[in-house]
Design a protein around this motif. Structure first.
Motif, PDB file in Angstrom:
ATOM      1  N   SER A 153      47.464 -65.152  72.943  1.00  0.00           N
ATOM      2  CA  SER A 153      46.552 -65.633  73.980  1.00  0.00           C
ATOM      3  C   SER A 153      46.068 -64.541  74.929  1.00  0.00           C
TER       4      SER A 153
ATOM      5  N   SER B 247      43.419 -82.242  74.074  1.00  0.00           N
ATOM      6  CA  SER B 247      42.043 -81.753  74.067  1.00  0.00           C
ATOM      7  C   SER B 247      41.744 -80.947  75.327  1.00  0.00           C
TER       8      SER B 247
ATOM      9  N   GLN C  88      44.097 -82.930  65.595  1.00  0.00           N
ATOM     10  CA  GLN C  88      44.443 -82.957  67.010  1.00  0.00           C
ATOM     11  C   GLN C  88      45.294 -84.187  67.356  1.00  0.00           C
TER      12      GLN C  88
ATOM     13  N   GLY D 109      44.630 -72.169  75.487  1.00  0.00           N
ATOM     14  CA  GLY D 109      44.075 -73.358  74.855  1.00  0.00           C
ATOM     15  C   GLY D 109      43.386 -73.070  73.535  1.00  0.00           C
ATOM     16  N   SER D 110      42.533 -72.071  73.523  1.00  0.00           N
ATOM     17  CA  SER D 110      41.829 -71.714  72.283  1.00  0.00           C
ATOM     18  C   SER D 110      42.801 -71.219  71.221  1.00  0.00           C
TER      19      SER D 110
ATOM     20  N   GLU E 229      43.463 -77.602  74.969  1.00  0.00           N
ATOM     21  CA  GLU E 229      42.753 -76.739  74.019  1.00  0.00           C
ATOM     22  C   GLU E 229      41.423 -76.225  74.568  1.00  0.00           C
ATOM     23  N   ASN E 230      40.830 -76.962  75.482  1.00  0.00           N
ATOM     24  CA  ASN E 230      39.558 -76.543  76.090  1.00  0.00           C
ATOM     25  C   ASN E 230      39.762 -75.838  77.429  1.00  0.00           C
ATOM     26  N   ASN E 231      41.014 -75.460  77.694  1.00  0.00           N
ATOM     27  CA  ASN E 231      41.386 -74.737  78.918  1.00  0.00           C
ATOM     28  C   ASN E 231      40.975 -75.480  80.191  1.00  0.00           C
TER      29      ASN E 231
ATOM     30  N   ARG F 112      46.370 -74.587  65.346  1.00  0.00           N
ATOM     31  CA  ARG F 112      46.411 -75.965  64.841  1.00  0.00           C
ATOM     32  C   ARG F 112      45.441 -76.140  63.678  1.00  0.00           C
TER      33      ARG F 112
ATOM     34  N   ILE G 238      45.956 -72.195  70.843  1.00  0.00           N
ATOM     35  CA  ILE G 238      46.608 -73.391  70.298  1.00  0.00           C
ATOM     36  C   ILE G 238      45.676 -74.088  69.312  1.00  0.00           C
ATOM     37  N   LYS G 239      44.427 -74.243  69.695  1.00  0.00           N
ATOM     38  CA  LYS G 239      43.440 -74.906  68.844  1.00  0.00           C
ATOM     39  C   LYS G 239      43.250 -74.152  67.529  1.00  0.00           C
ATOM     40  N   ASP G 240      43.129 -72.833  67.604  1.00  0.00           N
ATOM     41  CA  ASP G 240      42.935 -72.020  66.393  1.00  0.00           C
ATOM     42  C   ASP G 240      44.121 -72.140  65.442  1.00  0.00           C
TER      43      ASP G 240
END
Length: 97
Positions: free
Chosen positions: A65, A33, A18, A4-5, A36-38, A11, A7-9
């Motif tokens: 990851s 969301s 988002q 998740g982190s 991205e927050n697992n 993006r 993907i967020k990084d």
């Protein structure tokens, strides 16, 4: 594994909002969301779509990851040696897109 982190990084590094990525992937912003927050683990088809929209190969997304706990003890020393360099190289390549 911190998918998740990662993907967020990626993006954020690509400057994608988002809600825009969620729309491109045909998923809700809430679900993205949670990914991205697992809080949610997406199925493989959703991960393929996210990686396609981020223009990053799924195996590379998985590699970025990984953390030490994901690696068998017998291979951790090698992982510790190569991982920082490889991850930096990949992140530099992503940034140049």
């Amino acid at each position: 594994m911190d998918l998740g982190s990662t993907i967020k990084d990626i993006r954020k590094q690509k400057g994608i909002r988002q809600n825009a990525l969620a729309e491109l992937c045909n998923i809700s912003q809430t679900y993205l969301s949670q990914i991205e927050n697992n809080q949610k683990e997406p199925n493989i088809s959703t991960l393929k779509e996210i990686s396609a929209q981020l223009h990053i190969a799924l195996p590379i997304l998985f590699f970025l990851s990984l953390n030490e706990a994901d690696i068998p003890q017998s291979k951790r020393e090698v992982f510790q040696i190569i991982s920082p360099t490889v991850k930096t190289l990949i992140k530099d390549l992503i940034a140049d897109e």
